[in-house]
Write an enzyme that holds these catalytic residues in place. Structure first.
Site, PDB file in Angstrom:
ATOM      1  N   ARG A 184     -36.825  19.382 -77.461  1.00  0.00           N
ATOM      2  CA  ARG A 184     -37.726  20.534 -77.580  1.00  0.00           C
ATOM      3  C   ARG A 184     -37.429  21.628 -76.563  1.00  0.00           C
ATOM      4  O   ARG A 184     -38.284  22.446 -76.244  1.00  0.00           O
ATOM      5  CB  ARG A 184     -39.194  20.115 -77.470  1.00  0.00           C
ATOM      6  CG  ARG A 184     -39.604  19.130 -78.539  1.00  0.00           C
ATOM      7  CD  ARG A 184     -41.106  19.048 -78.682  1.00  0.00           C
ATOM      8  NE  ARG A 184     -41.448  18.081 -79.720  1.00  0.00           N
ATOM      9  CZ  ARG A 184     -41.579  16.781 -79.503  1.00  0.00           C
ATOM     10  NH1 ARG A 184     -41.424  16.297 -78.290  1.00  0.00           N
ATOM     11  NH2 ARG A 184     -41.864  15.976 -80.494  1.00  0.00           N
TER      12      ARG A 184
ATOM     13  N   LYS B 252     -30.617  35.459 -77.545  1.00  0.00           N
ATOM     14  CA  LYS B 252     -30.478  35.143 -78.978  1.00  0.00           C
ATOM     15  C   LYS B 252     -29.460  34.020 -79.126  1.00  0.00           C
ATOM     16  O   LYS B 252     -28.333  34.128 -78.627  1.00  0.00           O
ATOM     17  CB  LYS B 252     -29.991  36.366 -79.754  1.00  0.00           C
ATOM     18  CG  LYS B 252     -31.067  37.382 -80.057  1.00  0.00           C
ATOM     19  CD  LYS B 252     -30.527  38.412 -81.049  1.00  0.00           C
ATOM     20  CE  LYS B 252     -31.550  39.474 -81.355  1.00  0.00           C
ATOM     21  NZ  LYS B 252     -30.995  40.499 -82.271  1.00  0.00           N
TER      22      LYS B 252
ATOM     23  N   GLU C 246     -18.378  46.918 -77.912  1.00  0.00           N
ATOM     24  CA  GLU C 246     -19.781  46.743 -77.495  1.00  0.00           C
ATOM     25  C   GLU C 246     -20.040  47.475 -76.169  1.00  0.00           C
ATOM     26  O   GLU C 246     -21.153  47.935 -75.917  1.00  0.00           O
ATOM     27  CB  GLU C 246     -20.137  45.253 -77.361  1.00  0.00           C
ATOM     28  CG  GLU C 246     -19.862  44.405 -78.605  1.00  0.00           C
ATOM     29  CD  GLU C 246     -20.944  44.487 -79.693  1.00  0.00           C
ATOM     30  OE1 GLU C 246     -21.862  45.322 -79.568  1.00  0.00           O
ATOM     31  OE2 GLU C 246     -20.841  43.714 -80.672  1.00  0.00           O
TER      32      GLU C 246
ATOM     33  N   LYS D  57     -28.255  46.329 -71.486  1.00  0.00           N
ATOM     34  CA  LYS D  57     -28.828  45.330 -72.388  1.00  0.00           C
ATOM     35  C   LYS D  57     -30.069  44.711 -71.762  1.00  0.00           C
ATOM     36  O   LYS D  57     -31.071  44.503 -72.439  1.00  0.00           O
ATOM     37  CB  LYS D  57     -27.800  44.251 -72.749  1.00  0.00           C
ATOM     38  CG  LYS D  57     -28.400  43.253 -73.739  1.00  0.00           C
ATOM     39  CD  LYS D  57     -27.427  42.586 -74.662  1.00  0.00           C
ATOM     40  CE  LYS D  57     -28.177  41.702 -75.671  1.00  0.00           C
ATOM     41  NZ  LYS D  57     -27.289  40.888 -76.501  1.00  0.00           N
TER      42      LYS D  57
ATOM     43  N   GLU E 177     -37.139  41.746 -80.389  1.00  0.00           N
ATOM     44  CA  GLU E 177     -36.721  42.761 -81.352  1.00  0.00           C
ATOM     45  C   GLU E 177     -37.837  43.185 -82.300  1.00  0.00           C
ATOM     46  O   GLU E 177     -37.696  43.165 -83.514  1.00  0.00           O
ATOM     47  CB  GLU E 177     -35.477  42.289 -82.143  1.00  0.00           C
ATOM     48  CG  GLU E 177     -34.759  43.453 -82.822  1.00  0.00           C
ATOM     49  CD  GLU E 177     -33.359  43.111 -83.313  1.00  0.00           C
ATOM     50  OE1 GLU E 177     -32.630  42.383 -82.610  1.00  0.00           O
ATOM     51  OE2 GLU E 177     -33.004  43.589 -84.390  1.00  0.00           O
TER      52      GLU E 177
ATOM     53  N   ARG F  67     -35.271  47.062 -79.247  1.00  0.00           N
ATOM     54  CA  ARG F  67     -34.070  46.231 -79.181  1.00  0.00           C
ATOM     55  C   ARG F  67     -33.127  46.510 -80.358  1.00  0.00           C
ATOM     56  O   ARG F  67     -31.914  46.314 -80.254  1.00  0.00           O
ATOM     57  CB  ARG F  67     -34.436  44.735 -79.118  1.00  0.00           C
ATOM     58  CG  ARG F  67     -33.221  43.834 -78.894  1.00  0.00           C
ATOM     59  CD  ARG F  67     -33.569  42.409 -78.467  1.00  0.00           C
ATOM     60  NE  ARG F  67     -32.343  41.625 -78.319  1.00  0.00           N
ATOM     61  CZ  ARG F  67     -32.269  40.441 -77.734  1.00  0.00           C
ATOM     62  NH1 ARG F  67     -33.347  39.878 -77.219  1.00  0.00           N
ATOM     63  NH2 ARG F  67     -31.113  39.796 -77.650  1.00  0.00           N
TER      64      ARG F  67
ATOM     65  N   ASN G  53     -28.256  47.612 -82.357  1.00  0.00           N
ATOM     66  CA  ASN G  53     -27.536  47.457 -83.623  1.00  0.00           C
ATOM     67  C   ASN G  53     -26.760  48.712 -84.018  1.00  0.00           C
ATOM     68  O   ASN G  53     -26.276  48.804 -85.149  1.00  0.00           O
ATOM     69  CB  ASN G  53     -28.517  47.105 -84.746  1.00  0.00           C
ATOM     70  CG  ASN G  53     -29.175  45.761 -84.507  1.00  0.00           C
ATOM     71  OD1 ASN G  53     -28.577  44.870 -83.917  1.00  0.00           O
ATOM     72  ND2 ASN G  53     -30.421  45.617 -84.933  1.00  0.00           N
TER      73      ASN G  53
ATOM     74  N   HIS H 179     -23.851  48.412 -86.258  1.00  0.00           N
ATOM     75  CA  HIS H 179     -23.826  47.036 -86.780  1.00  0.00           C
ATOM     76  C   HIS H 179     -24.178  46.938 -88.260  1.00  0.00           C
ATOM     77  O   HIS H 179     -23.694  46.046 -88.945  1.00  0.00           O
ATOM     78  CB  HIS H 179     -24.753  46.137 -85.964  1.00  0.00           C
ATOM     79  CG  HIS H 179     -24.164  45.716 -84.648  1.00  0.00           C
ATOM     80  ND1 HIS H 179     -23.806  46.609 -83.669  1.00  0.00           N
ATOM     81  CD2 HIS H 179     -23.844  44.493 -84.159  1.00  0.00           C
ATOM     82  CE1 HIS H 179     -23.310  45.959 -82.635  1.00  0.00           C
ATOM     83  NE2 HIS H 179     -23.314  44.668 -82.906  1.00  0.00           N
TER      84      HIS H 179
ATOM     85  N   HIS I 112     -21.563  45.464 -90.597  1.00  0.00           N
ATOM     86  CA  HIS I 112     -21.889  44.249 -91.335  1.00  0.00           C
ATOM     87  C   HIS I 112     -21.254  44.256 -92.729  1.00  0.00           C
ATOM     88  O   HIS I 112     -20.786  43.226 -93.223  1.00  0.00           O
ATOM     89  CB  HIS I 112     -23.414  44.124 -91.439  1.00  0.00           C
ATOM     90  CG  HIS I 112     -23.874  43.045 -92.359  1.00  0.00           C
ATOM     91  ND1 HIS I 112     -23.910  41.727 -91.979  1.00  0.00           N
ATOM     92  CD2 HIS I 112     -24.294  43.083 -93.650  1.00  0.00           C
ATOM     93  CE1 HIS I 112     -24.332  41.002 -92.996  1.00  0.00           C
ATOM     94  NE2 HIS I 112     -24.569  41.800 -94.027  1.00  0.00           N
TER      95      HIS I 112
ATOM     96  N   HIS J   9     -15.691  41.133 -85.309  1.00  0.00           N
ATOM     97  CA  HIS J   9     -17.016  41.755 -85.191  1.00  0.00           C
ATOM     98  C   HIS J   9     -16.927  43.112 -84.466  1.00  0.00           C
ATOM     99  O   HIS J   9     -17.426  44.120 -84.954  1.00  0.00           O
ATOM    100  CB  HIS J   9     -17.961  40.796 -84.463  1.00  0.00           C
ATOM    101  CG  HIS J   9     -19.295  41.394 -84.167  1.00  0.00           C
ATOM    102  ND1 HIS J   9     -20.236  41.633 -85.150  1.00  0.00           N
ATOM    103  CD2 HIS J   9     -19.848  41.825 -82.999  1.00  0.00           C
ATOM    104  CE1 HIS J   9     -21.311  42.180 -84.584  1.00  0.00           C
ATOM    105  NE2 HIS J   9     -21.097  42.301 -83.291  1.00  0.00           N
TER     106      HIS J   9
END
Ligand SMILES: NC(=O)c1ccc[n+]([C@@H]2O[C@H](COP(=O)([O-])OP(=O)(O)OC[C@H]3O[C@@H](n4cnc5c(N)ncnc54)[C@H](O)[C@@H]3O)[C@@H](O)[C@H]2O)c1
Ligand SMILES: [Zn+2]
Length: 370
Positions: A132, A154, A196, A238, A248, A252, A256, A259, A263, A277
């Site tokens: 957990r 994340k 990035e 960041k 987010e 946040r 993106n 992105h 994508h 990426h």
């Protein structure tokens, strides 16, 4: 213990991610893995940890990290996984969790994610669900991981239905960012991570973008001060956004930038490595600036300045820069619509009024996108 006495400011930098009880430090500097034991010791409840890495990283500086821990009296074991995006799956997660339990990892222990974003996301997610939730430390080894994926909490694996769809927010206990590890990183991976870095300048820091225009070559040549500065400014940017919006709910999403466009190109190539990426993000950022100008939001000279910088770094800025048999615009827009940043069927895009002045919008008509 004051970290700055161990690592004077001219050798390493410290960035704090301020998240109340989940706050943590990012240590940035060349050679820092040799101090991993000293940095981790105060965070451990007992001198025991497990390092998770991939086969490539195991062949590189794993022995040094192990030695640094052993020198601080920390017992370590290692779990070595196959490299690559395919490892972010249930089968590898199952094996990893089982191996961590077999290694005797307890609730109050910390595990170490030593690698690029794949290992960080996978080991971070394993830490989030094991017993957990056990703690973990990020020791990122790619530029992308040092400026992006290791910071912010994340963690995820992929589903057959899409990337990063199974995951958790789980913040690390600390991040140890050794910029010298980048010396062995293949050029293409370095360039992809650089996209990035550029992103942070484009979102909110015009001075940083100016600095990158002047210092990009030094950074790519391996200049330690240039690398440390670029990584530190990226992590600060960041950290500030994550501190303002950990899960987010709003701001946040600025991270993106590029992105949602990107994508489409990643998904159209099934994430098979034809387009990395960061390459997709570079192209996506160039497209976001061009759309901003086409909509009258941004001065006409700006998209060219952005594209020139990306191309100088060996990154794509036009669709033609990525050789592939791409779907037509209609289908690319359809793929953008399947991105997980879609809310109630509407695309949220990041556009810009200028360099360092990005904003979120849900008001772009499909016709303009096309
Ligand atoms: N969690 C987040 O916030 C976040 C953000 C961005 C990206 N990501 C995820 O990150 C992943 C991509 O990360 P990545 O680009 O680091 O890829 P990666 O982890 O696959 O690393 C790229 C390659 O470089 C190798 N490598 C790593 N360090 C090296 C070194 N020092 N020297 C030589 N080779 C080295 C790896 O073995 C791998 O083959 C994706 O899965 C993406 O979804 C997560
Ligand atoms: Zn990204």
């Amino acid at each position: 213990m004051s970290i700055s006495t161990h690592h004077p400011a001219d050798i390493s930098r410290l960035v704090r991610v301020a998240l109340g009880p989940r706050s943590y430090d990012i240590h940035i500097g060349a050679g820092l893995i040799d101090s991993a034991g000293t940095l981790m010791k105060p965070l451990l409840t007992r001198p025991k940890t497990v390092i998770v890495c991939d086969e490539v990283v195991a062949g590189l500086p794993l022995a040094r990290l192990r030695a640094a821990l052993v020198a601080s009296g920390i017992e370590t074991a290692e779990i070595i996984l196959p490299p690559g995006e395919q490892s972010k799956d249930f089968a590898t997660l199952e094996r990893l969790c089982d191996d961590l339990l077999a290694a005797g990892i307890e609730r109050n222990d910390l595990i170490i994610a030593f690698g690029g974003g794949v290992i960080g996301d996978l080991a971070g997610f394993a830490a989030a669900v094991l017993r957990r939730g056990v703690g973990f430390v990020q020791v990122p080894t790619t530029l992308l991981a040092q400026v992006d994926s290791s910071v912010g909490g994340k963690t995820a694996i992929n589903s057959k239905r899409g990337k990063n769809l199974i995951g958790a927010f789980h913040q690390p206990a600390t991040v140890i960012c050794d910029s010298a590890l980048l010396d062995t990183l293949p050029d293409r991976q370095l360039r992809a991570g650089y996209a990035e870095v550029v992103k942070y300048g484009l979102i909110s820091d015009r001075d940083f973008f100016d600095w990158l225009e002047t210092n990009r070559a030094a950074l790519f040549a391996g200049d330690p001060a240039a690398r440390r500065h670029a990584i530190a400014v990226s992590c600060e940017a960041k950290a500030a956004i994550v501190a303002a919006d950990e899960r987010e709910a709003g701001v946040r999403a600025l991270l993106n930038l590029g992105h949602t466009f990107g994508h489409a190109f990643e998904a159209a190539t099934q994430y098979d490595g034809r387009v990395l990426h960061g390459e997709a993000v570079a192209l996506g950022m160039a497209m976001a600036f061009r759309l901003s100008t086409a909509l009258g939001l941004c001065a006409t000279t700006v998209p060219e300045r952005v594209a020139t910088h990306l191309k100088a770094a060996g990154l794509p800025a036009h669709i033609r820069d990525l050789a592939n048999d791409w779907p037509d615009a209609g289908n690319l827009v359809k793929i953008m619509g399947q991105d997980k940043k879609v809310v109630a069927g509407r695309l949220t895009l990041v556009l810009a009024r200028g360099i360092g002045d990005a904003f979120l919008t849900r008001d772009v008509a499909e016709a303009d996108l096309l």
